[in-house]
Write an enzyme that holds these catalytic residues in place. Structure first.
Site, PDB file in Angstrom:
ATOM      1  CD  GLU A 150       0.200  81.310 -10.771  1.00 42.44           C
ATOM      2  OE1 GLU A 150       1.132  82.021 -10.374  1.00 42.44           O
ATOM      3  OE2 GLU A 150      -0.166  80.278 -10.192  1.00 42.44           O
ATOM      4  CD  GLU A 209       0.550  76.527 -11.182  1.00 42.60           C
ATOM      5  OE1 GLU A 209       0.768  76.987 -10.038  1.00 42.60           O
ATOM      6  OE2 GLU A 209       1.085  76.973 -12.211  1.00 42.60           O
TER       7      GLU A 209
HETATM    8  O1  IFM Z   1       5.826  77.507  -8.637  1.00 48.27           O
HETATM    9  C1  IFM Z   1       4.723  78.340  -8.794  1.00 48.27           C
HETATM   10  C2  IFM Z   1       4.270  78.362 -10.240  1.00 48.27           C
HETATM   11  O2  IFM Z   1       5.305  78.738 -11.105  1.00 48.27           O
HETATM   12  C3  IFM Z   1       3.124  79.322 -10.408  1.00 48.27           C
HETATM   13  N1  IFM Z   1       2.082  79.041  -9.461  1.00 48.27           N
HETATM   14  C4  IFM Z   1       2.438  78.904  -8.077  1.00 48.27           C
HETATM   15  C5  IFM Z   1       3.562  77.890  -7.942  1.00 48.27           C
HETATM   16  C6  IFM Z   1       3.949  77.729  -6.459  1.00 48.27           C
HETATM   17  O3  IFM Z   1       4.378  78.946  -5.948  1.00 48.27           O
END
Ligand code: IFM
Length: 451
Positions: free
Chosen positions: A163, A344
């Site tokens: 990210e 994710e």
């Molecule tokens: O916890 C975070 C992660 O570190 C990065 N992506 C989003 C998740 C939830 O907010």
């Protein structure tokens, strides 16, 4: 969906959010340790000093993953654990921790997916300008070489960054995340230097790891204007440029999106764009929900607005729109023509332990069922999705929200550190097992999870 041969089912975490042992065995401060020390930056004054104590409990966590029947586990290396000053002297004790973790995963037949950077920059490098300093591309390449040479005999899946749009925009542009800078030039320099570092790291990994399979992990989510007002429509385009395209475009096409090209141009040296656009093997996607965007006077001219009342929301207030996930997967497929791994996806929920000691997280199960169904529709429609990793394995340290938001499929009692698989863990294990029965490439190893 009929199972795709070798489809990878996994779970993701990150070092800062679960390891703890923040100042043990030679680990030095990251920017997040320092940022959180200032008052008012985290819910209830929580710290990540202990987090889930995964540093000491990794064997128990790997055993849980095995019970779930996971094919793969994505974790990140804490740069300040292995190179406390970010460069120079190596911390052998820190490196040895990841040896133990990787060996335990392999012994459990779980493939390690290693992410080099999930937001915890060594503070020593931030003191030299951090991502604003162009030299960081060299520091990151040296750190990558250390990791590649140490673990590349056992790890083949590498992600450069997790990210990048979040830690640059929130960390250098809006001041909401570490290191807490809010400055236009800082943001644009950071974006370009992260891209340069990505390109350098891809080259190092190709050279140093035989059979490496490399990608970066991007957020992509539709940016819808909050209202029909033209100012909100323009803001949505601007946010989309920073959020969705600022990293994938230069990395795939050697150019910045038109909305931000001019702002980044002063920091681009001849040859940079070719150095950034190094071929990768897959596109890593993190996706939770779409954004609803409104015009703002902040430095990007856009901010996050409310979703329409008709859109359902999760416990954390994020819109739940599985169709947007399907559309995002199709869009990535059309634009980038790479295999896609969802690295994710998941949701926070209001989890509570019931009288029987169980966590019946029906909201999370509903969310995961709807989102994995949307992914399966995208696959049927032609998107080359090869894996899905739930966020997250464990309830963990959710950055500025501290421990107040629970994203895990395994509950962590933050007092005792006891792990309790939630109903969603059982649901996920059964889903994996069911897919596997149709997959001749893999054995069926789903089991009953003890909750
Ligand atoms: O916890 C975070 C992660 O570190 C990065 N992506 C989003 C998740 C939830 O907010």
């Amino acid at each position: 969906m009929t199972a795709r041969p070798n489809f990878v089912w996994g779970a993701s975490t990150s070092a800062f959010q679960i390891e703890g042992a923040a100042h043990l065995d030679g680990r030095a401060d990251s920017i997040w340790d320092v940022y959180l020390r200032a008052p008012g930056r985290v819910s209830h004054g929580d710290t990540a000093e202990v987090a889930c104590d995964h540093y000491h409990r990794y064997a128990e966590d790997v055993a849980l993953m095995r019970e779930l029947g996971l094919d793969a586990y994505r974790f990140s290396i804490a740069w300040p654990r292995v190179l406390p000053h970010g460069r120079g002297a190596v911390n052998e004790t820190g490196l040895a921790f990841y040896d133990r973790l990787i060996d335990a995963l392999l012994a459990a037949e779980i493939e390690p997916w290693l992410c080099l950077y999930h937001w915890d920059l060594p503070q020593a490098l931030e003191s030299l300008g951090g991502w604003q300093n162009r030299d960081i591309a060299g520091w990151f390449a040296d750190y990558t070489a250390l990791v590649a040479r140490r673990y590349g005999d056992r790890v083949k899946r590498f992600a450069t960054f997790n990210e990048p749009c979040v830690f640059t925009l929130f960390g250098y542009g809006l001041g909401w995340h570490a290191p807490g800078v809010a400055d236009e030039a800082a943001l644009h320099k950071a974006i370009h230097h992260v891209n340069l570092s990505h390109g350098r790291a891809v080259d190092v990994l190709r050279k140093d790891v035989i059979g490496a399979s490399i990608g970066a992990i991007h957020n992509r989510q539709p940016c819808y204007p909050c209202t029909a007002h033209p100012a909100d429509a323009a803001a949505a385009l601007r946010l989309a440029a920073y959020w969705n395209d600022a990293f994938p475009f230069p990395q795939a096409f050697a150019s910045y999106p038109p909305e931000i090209e001019e702002a980044i141009a002063p920091y681009i040296a001849p040859g940079d764009l070719a150095d950034i656009a190094r071929p990768v093997d897959w596109f890593g996607l993190n996706h939770y929900s779409p954004h609803y965007v409104k015009a703002d006077t902040n430095l990007i001219g856009a901010s996050f607005g409310p979703a329409p009342d008709s859109v359902p929301r999760s416990a954390i207030g994020w819109p739940v729109v599985p169709d947007a996930f399907r559309e995002t997967l199709m869009d990535i497929h059309r634009r980038f023509r790479l295999p896609i791994y969802v690295l994710e996806n998941g949701t926070a929920a209001d989890d509570a332990i019931d009288a029987a000691g169980h966590i019946q997280d029906e909201d999370r199960i509903r969310y995961l069922r709807a989102y994995t169904a949307a992914m399966e529709q995208a696959i049927v429609a032609g998107a080359d999705v090869r894996g899905y990793f739930v966020w997250s394995l464990l309830d963990n340290f959710e950055w500025g929200a501290g421990y107040s938001q629970r994203f895990g499929i395994v509950y962590v009692d933050h007092g005792t550190l006891r792990r309790i698989p939630k109903a969603s863990a059982q649901w996920y294990a059964e889903k994996i097992a069911a897919k596997r029965t149709n997959d001749p490439a893999r054995p069926h190893n789903g089991r009953k999870i003890e909750g």
